[in-house]
Design an enzyme around this catalytic site. Structure first.
Site, short mmCIF file in Angstrom:
data_model
loop_
_atom_site.label_atom_id
_atom_site.label_comp_id
_atom_site.label_asym_id
_atom_site.label_seq_id
_atom_site.Cartn_x
_atom_site.Cartn_y
_atom_site.Cartn_z
N SER A 1 0.84 -1.20 0.00
CA SER A 1 0.00 0.00 0.00
C SER A 1 0.87 1.24 0.00
O SER A 1 2.07 1.19 0.30
CB SER A 1 -0.91 0.02 1.24
OG SER A 1 -0.12 0.16 2.42
N ALA A 2 0.22 2.36 -0.35
CA ALA A 2 0.81 3.66 -0.11
C ALA A 2 0.39 4.06 1.30
O ALA A 2 -0.79 4.23 1.57
CB ALA A 2 0.32 4.68 -1.13
N SER A 3 1.34 4.17 2.20
CA SER A 3 1.01 4.45 3.60
C SER A 3 0.34 5.80 3.75
O SER A 3 0.47 6.69 2.90
CB SER A 3 2.28 4.40 4.46
OG SER A 3 2.85 3.11 4.45
N SER A 4 -0.36 5.96 4.86
CA SER A 4 -0.97 7.24 5.19
C SER A 4 0.10 8.34 5.20
O SER A 4 1.15 8.17 5.82
CB SER A 4 -1.64 7.17 6.56
OG SER A 4 -1.76 8.43 7.14
N PRO A 5 -0.13 9.47 4.51
CA PRO A 5 0.85 10.56 4.55
C PRO A 5 1.17 11.02 5.97
O PRO A 5 2.30 11.44 6.24
CB PRO A 5 0.17 11.67 3.75
CG PRO A 5 -0.75 10.95 2.81
CD PRO A 5 -1.25 9.76 3.59
#
Length: 693
Positions: free
Chosen positions: A363-367
């Site tokens: 996933s693209a982690s939470s900013p």
């Protein structure tokens, strides 16, 4: 009149246990007949069934002339069947169907948030049926007022509330409908800036109605601040408002008009000073009117990037100028092709790869979490950095910005397709100097070692021997470590203080990550207590699984401490403190939505079900609201020794409180084999950890 909010959402890939909610669809000749039946016959039947314990809760949504009714059985199913037979024996009903109900847990923010949603849906449905029975006037005004209470309580600023209205207007866009006239805009302005209700308002007559929306908003805001929603908070609130308007019977056209008027008030009315609230009213009737239509233009990537940076700064995730500039520079959309811009710049995790069963693999982690970890890492220009877990390549691009000029970034990804995707994203964004390696991250990459900084962006069970070997003297490694087999995880920033020692003295991050795969992969252990209740634990504690599986057969026992806490109090590591200090084994109780609604368990959201257990008894951390944003901390227990274990847990809470509520652990990592393992140590194949407060 199309009032279906459910067409906007899709069920999550990992739906979880089968829901105990039952659904029955009742179809009538037209929507007016449906509403008359609901107020005259359905409402009293459901209220009586709930009072008698036949059902625990109910709620509804509408689809034109069909009412979709959801019931949660409270006891024996034959009584529920009798209830259904009674409410469907009516000549006004043209058709009855009983489809399977799958809660939209992802759309409403996850399992915990779905429980909050069901609690609100139930309270709202009861009040709406009562309001309709009393005539159902001013439903448009009520919709705007309740939506405002919900979004305000969630912590949204005025412009952020406007963004929710913009999403609603987009969802209910009416291409041939004229825009709202000035009179409607002025009426909506009074509603969205109101701070209280007039004595004649239905909300004054039923104060528990707006309180239910405010409580749901506060709970969702809490989950958002602690990073446990599956979607952006504004997206979750948008769905709530759509469902609210549907239950009230506000048409799609009127929803669009009201939302468009609210957008105009929020973004185009200059005479509303910040923080201004006028006296509330529900007496000026909001009516649908016809003029010309205008459509708001969506924000571009640069604007969304600036908005994200501003939010991360405001909420304390960005503290340094260098991280701020990196976030301003890296174009996230280049790494997430095919994802809409607003999702790209949301503060939520974006899953990019799942296994055949729907579990997230990458996933693209939470900013928010990315920024927190970069602040922990503190990379400097010229540093050589190792990243484990390339994923989309966004984090590697940020590291390239932070180490420029003169630095290097090596990022490793296990799967070839993910490594190729990261390489492609980095090339599209112009970061062609980042080295992308396809391999097992547990082995690091010795060819480019030593590294001044190392960052692990997957849940790790250990600090691998390769990471020890490849970290430079006085280097720093940031790693999300699962300190307990139940999944208890913290992200620590370790500084190298010697050849065989790492020390973390800064406040760790509460986080959750996709677990590492490959040679470092490690599975959770658990015992199922009910179809929707699981106790996660550590096999090394040798739990009595058979006895624990019967714990919920015993009555619930509660014990409260008098200790008052608030949502924003710095006590996020109470579960870690409990794990370190309890003499009984630690575990984490996961209670699903229907089990919570049925009263099988109510662990506090904040500490992910932190619990202790002994034999066949479980005691877990719980909170109860005491007003003014305060909550009392206590213990709830089930099992043959519930009173004793609850007392032991509350004694621990008293000790924690008397010690000043410690929230800053010191963690020392010793390379395995370099010192004897001592009592209280956490032993892993390559590392021995000690934690103290």
């Amino acid at each position: 009149m199309d009032l279906d909010p459910e067409s906007d959402t899709k069920p999550p890939p990992d739906a979880g246990p089968v829901s105990r909610w039952r659904q029955v669809n009742l179809t009538f000749a037209d929507w007016r007949t449906a509403e008359e039946y609901a107020t005259a016959r359905l409402a009293p039947a459901l209220a009586a069934a709930e009072d008698d314990g036949v059902i625990s809760a109910f709620w509804f949504v509408r689809k034109s002339e069909t009412w979709r009714l959801r019931l949660l059985p409270g006891g024996r199913l034959p009584r529920v069947y009798a209830l259904l037979a009674g409410i469907t024996a009516d000549d006004r009903i043209r058709d009855v169907a009983e489809p399977f109900y799958l809660p939209e847990a992802y759309a409403f923010g996850g399992d915990h948030a779905m429980t909050i949603a069901h609690t609100l849906f139930h309270a709202d449905s009861r009040h709406i049926l009562g309001h309709l029975a009393a005539g159902g006037d001013h439903r448009r005004e009520l919709g705007v007022l309740l939506a405002t209470r919900l979004t305000r309580a969630a912590g949204l600023e005025f412009s952020e509330q406007g963004d929710v209205w913009r999403h609603i207007a987009t969802r209910r866009h009416q291409p041939h409908a004229p825009a709202p006239r000035p009179g409607l805009i002025a009426a909506v302005q009074r509603l969205v800036t109101a701070s209280d209700d007039t004595p004649r308002s239905p909300l004054s007559a039923a104060p528990s109605w707006p309180r239910a929306h405010e409580q749901a908003g506060r709970d969702l805001g809490f989950l958002d601040r602690h990073g446990t929603l599956t979607r952006d908070l504004r997206g979750v609130l948008t769905h709530h408002v759509l469902f609210l308007f549907n239950r009230l019977g506000i048409s799609a056209t009127d929803t669009w008009l009201l939302a468009t008027a609210a957008v105009h008030v929020t973004f185009h009315t200059s005479d509303i000073p910040p923080g201004y609230h006028s006296a509330g009213t529900t007496d000026s009737r909001v009516k649908a009117v016809n003029t010309s239509q205008t459509e708001a233009e969506g924000p571009n990537a640069a604007a969304l990037r600036e908005q994200l940076v501003a939010t991360l700064k405001q909420r304390g995730h960005i503290g340094s100028d260098s991280v701020e500039q990196a976030f301003r520079t890296v174009p996230r959309e280049r790494f997430l092709p095919g994802v809409d811009l607003e999702t790209v710049y949301t503060r939520r995790q974006i899953v990019t790869k799942r296994d055949p069963n729907g579990a997230a693999l990458s996933s693209a982690s939470s900013p928010s979490l990315v920024a927190d970890m970069l602040e922990q890492l503190d990379p400097q220009p010229g540093d050589h950095v190792l990243e484990i877990g390339a994923a989309t390549g966004i984090n590697a691009a940020l590291l390239a910005e932070l180490t420029s000029p003169g630095g290097t970034v090596t990022t490793i990804e296990l799967d070839q397709d993910l490594a190729d995707g990261a390489r492609a994203g980095l090339d599209r964004a112009g970061y062609d100097t980042v080295e992308v390696i396809c391999g097992d991250g547990a082995f690091g990459y010795p060819e480019s070692a030593p590294y001044d900084r190392a960052i692990i962006t997957a849940g790790a069970w250990d600090i691998s021997a390769a990471w020890w070997d490849q970290l430079a003297d006085q280097g720093r490694i940031v790693v999300p470590l699962r300190v307990h087999e139940s999944g208890l995880t913290r992200c620590f920033a370790f500084d190298r203080t010697g050849p065989t020692t790492l020390v973390s003295t800064t406040t760790p991050l509460v986080c959750g990550f996709v677990p590492m795969r490959g040679t470092a992969e490690h599975a959770d252990q658990h015992v199922r207590l009910d179809s929707d209740v699981v106790l996660k634990l550590d096999a090394a504690d040798q739990p009595d699984r058979a006895a624990l599986a019967r714990a919920l057969n015993h009555p619930r026992y509660e014990r409260w401490t008098g200790i008052q806490v608030t949502d924003d109090a710095p006590i996020g590591h109470l579960d870690l403190w409990l794990f370190v200090n309890a003499s009984k084994p630690f575990g984490r109780l996961r209670v699903g939505d229907t089990a919570r609604t049925n009263g099988l368990g109510a662990p506090a959201y904040r500490w992910a079900g932190a619990a202790i257990y002994h034999g066949g008894t479980i005691a877990y951390l719980a909170l109860q609201e005491t007003g003014d944003g305060q909550h009392e901390l206590g213990a709830i227990a089930n099992g043959p020794e519930a009173d004793k274990l609850a007392a032991e847990l509350t004694d621990l809470l008293d000790q924690w409180d008397e010690a000043g509520r410690p929230n800053q652990p010191t963690v020392t990592a010793h390379r395995a084999g370099t010192r004897p393992v001592q009592t209280g140590d956490i032993s892993r194949p390559d590392t021995v950890l000690t934690i103290s407060f």
